[in-house]
Structure formats: C-alpha cells, structure tokens
Design a protein around this motif. Sequence first.
Motif, PDB file in Angstrom:
ATOM      1  N   LEU A  33     -21.145  21.780   9.160  1.00 36.54           N
ATOM      2  CA  LEU A  33     -20.095  21.515   8.099  1.00 36.54           C
ATOM      3  C   LEU A  33     -21.126  20.897   7.015  1.00 36.54           C
ATOM      4  O   LEU A  33     -21.976  20.024   7.146  1.00 36.54           O
TER       5      LEU A  33
ATOM      6  N   VAL B 150     -16.912  15.343   9.047  1.00 32.48           N
ATOM      7  CA  VAL B 150     -18.233  16.118   9.156  1.00 32.48           C
ATOM      8  C   VAL B 150     -19.443  15.450   9.224  1.00 32.48           C
ATOM      9  O   VAL B 150     -19.420  14.232   9.444  1.00 32.48           O
TER      10      VAL B 150
ATOM     11  N   ALA C 203     -17.045  21.189   3.793  1.00 27.37           N
ATOM     12  CA  ALA C 203     -15.786  20.724   4.223  1.00 27.37           C
ATOM     13  C   ALA C 203     -15.406  19.222   4.003  1.00 27.37           C
ATOM     14  O   ALA C 203     -14.366  18.862   3.828  1.00 27.37           O
TER      15      ALA C 203
ATOM     16  N   ASN D 277     -17.780  26.600   4.681  1.00 29.15           N
ATOM     17  CA  ASN D 277     -18.216  25.365   5.608  1.00 29.15           C
ATOM     18  C   ASN D 277     -18.299  24.160   4.672  1.00 29.15           C
ATOM     19  O   ASN D 277     -19.005  23.308   5.013  1.00 29.15           O
TER      20      ASN D 277
ATOM     21  N   THR E 132     -26.037  16.977   6.056  1.00 29.55           N
ATOM     22  CA  THR E 132     -24.840  16.370   6.086  1.00 29.55           C
ATOM     23  C   THR E 132     -24.957  15.078   6.759  1.00 29.55           C
ATOM     24  O   THR E 132     -24.249  14.083   6.312  1.00 29.55           O
TER      25      THR E 132
ATOM     26  N   GLN F 190     -14.086  25.865   1.708  1.00 33.34           N
ATOM     27  CA  GLN F 190     -13.925  25.582   3.092  1.00 33.34           C
ATOM     28  C   GLN F 190     -14.540  26.609   3.928  1.00 33.34           C
ATOM     29  O   GLN F 190     -14.781  26.837   5.020  1.00 33.34           O
TER      30      GLN F 190
END
Length: 261
Positions: A4, A261, A34, A32, A248, A29
């Motif tokens: 994500l 995430v 998020a 991905n 991320t 979304q």
Amino acid sequence: MAYLLIDSHCHLDFPVFDDSRDQVLKRAQAVNVAHIVVPGVVARDFPRVLAVQRAYPETVSIALGLHPCFMKEHAQTDVEVLAAYLDTTPVCALGEIGLDFYDKEADKKAQLALLKAQIKLAKAHQLPLILHVRKAHDEMLKVLREMQFSEGGIVHAFSGSEQQAHRYIDRGFLIGVGGAITYSRAQRLRSVIAKLPLQALALETDSPDMPLDGFQGRPNEPARMSVVLDTLSALRGESRIVLGTEITKNTRQKLNLSTGV
C-alpha cells in the motif's frame, strides 16, 4: 500489488476537490494509494483541513503550518493560533512550512522569523516537519543546524543538489519525490533521486498542484502517484514492489502514522 502507498503531500482540502473528493479517493485506492497526508498552509483554512480528516478518518492524516508563499495572508497572531491547534489537534507533522526565495522580492527576513517560530513549536511538541524549500536550501539547512532540530521530517518537492539532499538525510529528513521526475528535461533531479538511498525517499503528489508530464492543465490527484512510482522504478532499476514497500515504511515511521499501511 501486495503493498500500500502513502501520498505524503496532498492538499485534499482545496476547493477544487469539493465536488469530486469521494471519487478522487476511490481512484487513489484503486491503485493502492491507501493513505494521504494533508498539510495546512494558512491558519484561516485549518478548520477546512480538520473537516477533511474527520470526513475520512481512516484515510487522511493532517499536518498544520504557515506556508512561506502566503506571507501576506498570515496575521501576526497566526503562530499563536497554530500553537493553540497543536495543543488540541492530533497531527502527524508541522507543515507545510519553509523558505521560498524564488521571487526576488521575497521578504527573506520575515520568512526566516516565521520559520524559526514554527520550528520552536515543532521542537516543543516533538513533531517532524514538512518543508517547502525553493532557492533556499543552504539557508534552510543552516537554520535546522543552528536550532539543533532533530525530529526530521520530509523535504517536499525536493529540487536541490545531491550534496544538499544528503545533508537533509543526515538531519533525519526524507526526500519528497513527486511529479517533477516524470519530465525528461529534469535531468539533474532525476539523476539525484536515482542515486539517493531508498531509505531516504517519500512519495507525494502535491495535488492539485505539481502536474505530471502528460497531465498538464488538469488538477493533479493522488492516483497519479502510481505514475510517479513507475517513473521512479525505471530511473532506479528497482521493482515497484520493493520501492512501494520500503517507501511506505519510510513515511509511516517518519510521520508516526498509526495506520494500516
């Protein structure tokens, strides 16, 4: 995709999204993206930023700050207003703040005073910074060093040299990577971003601003971070999965995001 993504800089509160916010988030979304960090830029709009977070509590985290490009819109008491918000409002960072000396008529003294006042608040609250810096990287690095700021943060839309990037990284900052790298003419920036440690990168769109190559004239949006990731993958020779997963993690840890995430 097994990973994500976090858009670390998106002005989702701006009125341009008022009629399309739900759809914009659905498109994000779908690729991905998020989670989204929404930074404030002027005190009078802080309530609007908070309203977006309340409307999408699982998707949106916020930062609050007084942006250097809006010096004429800041009141003398706005630092006190910001301080009051920080006492009562959960934020992931203080920002968007910084220095912008692109305009030769910029009041550098006033910008520096505002920056330092906000860094003092960030230190008091142990918050990272989201920095806007144009034509002022050496001045910004000097302030961070002199004020012994150690919480780090993200240098949004970085456009400096490789040496400057490493100086920020050494101070605990991530380097914000967005639509600018999609332009083939941005050779120096693309070369710098390709060489930096993966652990020092964050992804962002700056929506509705900072349009990608091929999307000029249209409001930018978080879903286009997928295109930024494609470009980054090509520049660095690393897979989307590796980049997405690690970036991320970088962003989540730097901004203390307690999201899924």
